[in-house]
Scaffold this motif. Structure first.
Motif, PDB file in Angstrom:
ATOM      1  N   ALA A  53      -5.293   9.515   2.923  1.00 47.97           N
ATOM      2  CA  ALA A  53      -4.825   8.386   2.117  1.00 47.97           C
ATOM      3  C   ALA A  53      -3.303   8.385   2.017  1.00 47.97           C
ATOM      4  O   ALA A  53      -2.665   7.331   2.115  1.00 47.97           O
ATOM      5  CB  ALA A  53      -5.451   8.436   0.723  1.00 47.97           C
ATOM      6  N   LEU A  54      -2.708   9.560   1.820  1.00 49.46           N
ATOM      7  CA  LEU A  54      -1.250   9.644   1.750  1.00 49.46           C
ATOM      8  C   LEU A  54      -0.610   9.265   3.082  1.00 49.46           C
ATOM      9  O   LEU A  54       0.406   8.567   3.114  1.00 49.46           O
ATOM     10  CB  LEU A  54      -0.816  11.051   1.327  1.00 49.46           C
ATOM     11  N   ALA A  55      -1.214   9.688   4.180  1.00 48.13           N
ATOM     12  CA  ALA A  55      -0.678   9.351   5.504  1.00 48.13           C
ATOM     13  C   ALA A  55      -0.748   7.841   5.747  1.00 48.13           C
ATOM     14  O   ALA A  55       0.213   7.243   6.260  1.00 48.13           O
ATOM     15  CB  ALA A  55      -1.438  10.105   6.594  1.00 48.13           C
ATOM     16  N   LEU A  56      -1.859   7.217   5.370  1.00 45.46           N
ATOM     17  CA  LEU A  56      -1.967   5.764   5.535  1.00 45.46           C
ATOM     18  C   LEU A  56      -0.924   5.037   4.688  1.00 45.46           C
ATOM     19  O   LEU A  56      -0.302   4.070   5.146  1.00 45.46           O
ATOM     20  CB  LEU A  56      -3.381   5.291   5.172  1.00 45.46           C
ATOM     21  N   GLY A  57      -0.723   5.503   3.473  1.00 43.50           N
ATOM     22  CA  GLY A  57       0.304   4.912   2.613  1.00 43.50           C
ATOM     23  C   GLY A  57       1.692   5.087   3.185  1.00 43.50           C
ATOM     24  O   GLY A  57       2.525   4.179   3.148  1.00 43.50           O
ATOM     25  N   TYR A  58       1.947   6.252   3.745  1.00 42.44           N
ATOM     26  CA  TYR A  58       3.243   6.534   4.363  1.00 42.44           C
ATOM     27  C   TYR A  58       3.484   5.609   5.554  1.00 42.44           C
ATOM     28  O   TYR A  58       4.560   5.030   5.711  1.00 42.44           O
ATOM     29  CB  TYR A  58       3.282   7.996   4.804  1.00 42.44           C
ATOM     30  N   LEU A  59       2.468   5.448   6.393  1.00 45.34           N
ATOM     31  CA  LEU A  59       2.599   4.571   7.559  1.00 45.34           C
ATOM     32  C   LEU A  59       2.774   3.105   7.154  1.00 45.34           C
ATOM     33  O   LEU A  59       3.337   2.312   7.905  1.00 45.34           O
ATOM     34  CB  LEU A  59       1.398   4.731   8.488  1.00 45.34           C
ATOM     35  N   ALA A  60       2.303   2.761   5.949  1.00 48.41           N
ATOM     36  CA  ALA A  60       2.476   1.402   5.435  1.00 48.41           C
ATOM     37  C   ALA A  60       3.831   1.211   4.758  1.00 48.41           C
ATOM     38  O   ALA A  60       4.141   0.112   4.310  1.00 48.41           O
ATOM     39  CB  ALA A  60       1.355   1.070   4.461  1.00 48.41           C
TER      40      ALA A  60
END
Length: 125
Positions: A53-60
């Motif tokens: 979830a943190l990685a997806l948020g970071y990529l966003a």
């Protein structure tokens, strides 16, 4: 059942099927429990799901504390203190680099993103 935002768009049989499929998806994801009568429950969250979830948020485009409030982090339906604890555990396992000092949070993804991907992400923010 009425599909909000699209009244009259689907007949009753289609609406029932949409509701049944949605309930099955939410059950499979761990948000509902029960066979006939569904009950809302919190899903089991692991260090891996928090890291993802943190990685997806970071990529966003999110960083720092904002990572804990992204759409993907909110999907986990987990209190902030538990999410930070699981992020620290994911960091201890080497999946992410997580550091927190007071209200300042730093999260990096050296094992998930190449240096080129990280540079591209920095340029976009």
């Amino acid at each position: 059942a009425i599909i909000l935002g699209a009244p009259g768009r689907f007949n009753e049989a289609t609406q029932v099927k949409i509701a049944r499929n949605a309930a099955a998806s939410w059950t499979h994801a761990g948000y509902l429990r029960g066979h006939r009568n569904k009950v809302r429950v919190r899903p089991t969250i692991t260090p891996a799901t928090v890291a993802y979830a943190l990685a997806l948020g970071y990529l966003a485009g999110a960083s720092g504390q904002m990572l804990l409030t992204t759409f993907w982090a909110r999907l986990l339906d987990t209190p902030r203190d538990k999410m930070t604890s699981l992020a620290a555990e994911a960091s201890a396992r080497g999946w992410i680099a997580y550091r927190q000092s007071g209200q300042v949070i730093e999260v990096r993804f050296p094992s998930l993103l190449t240096p080129e991907e990280q540079e591209t992400r920095r340029e976009q923010s």
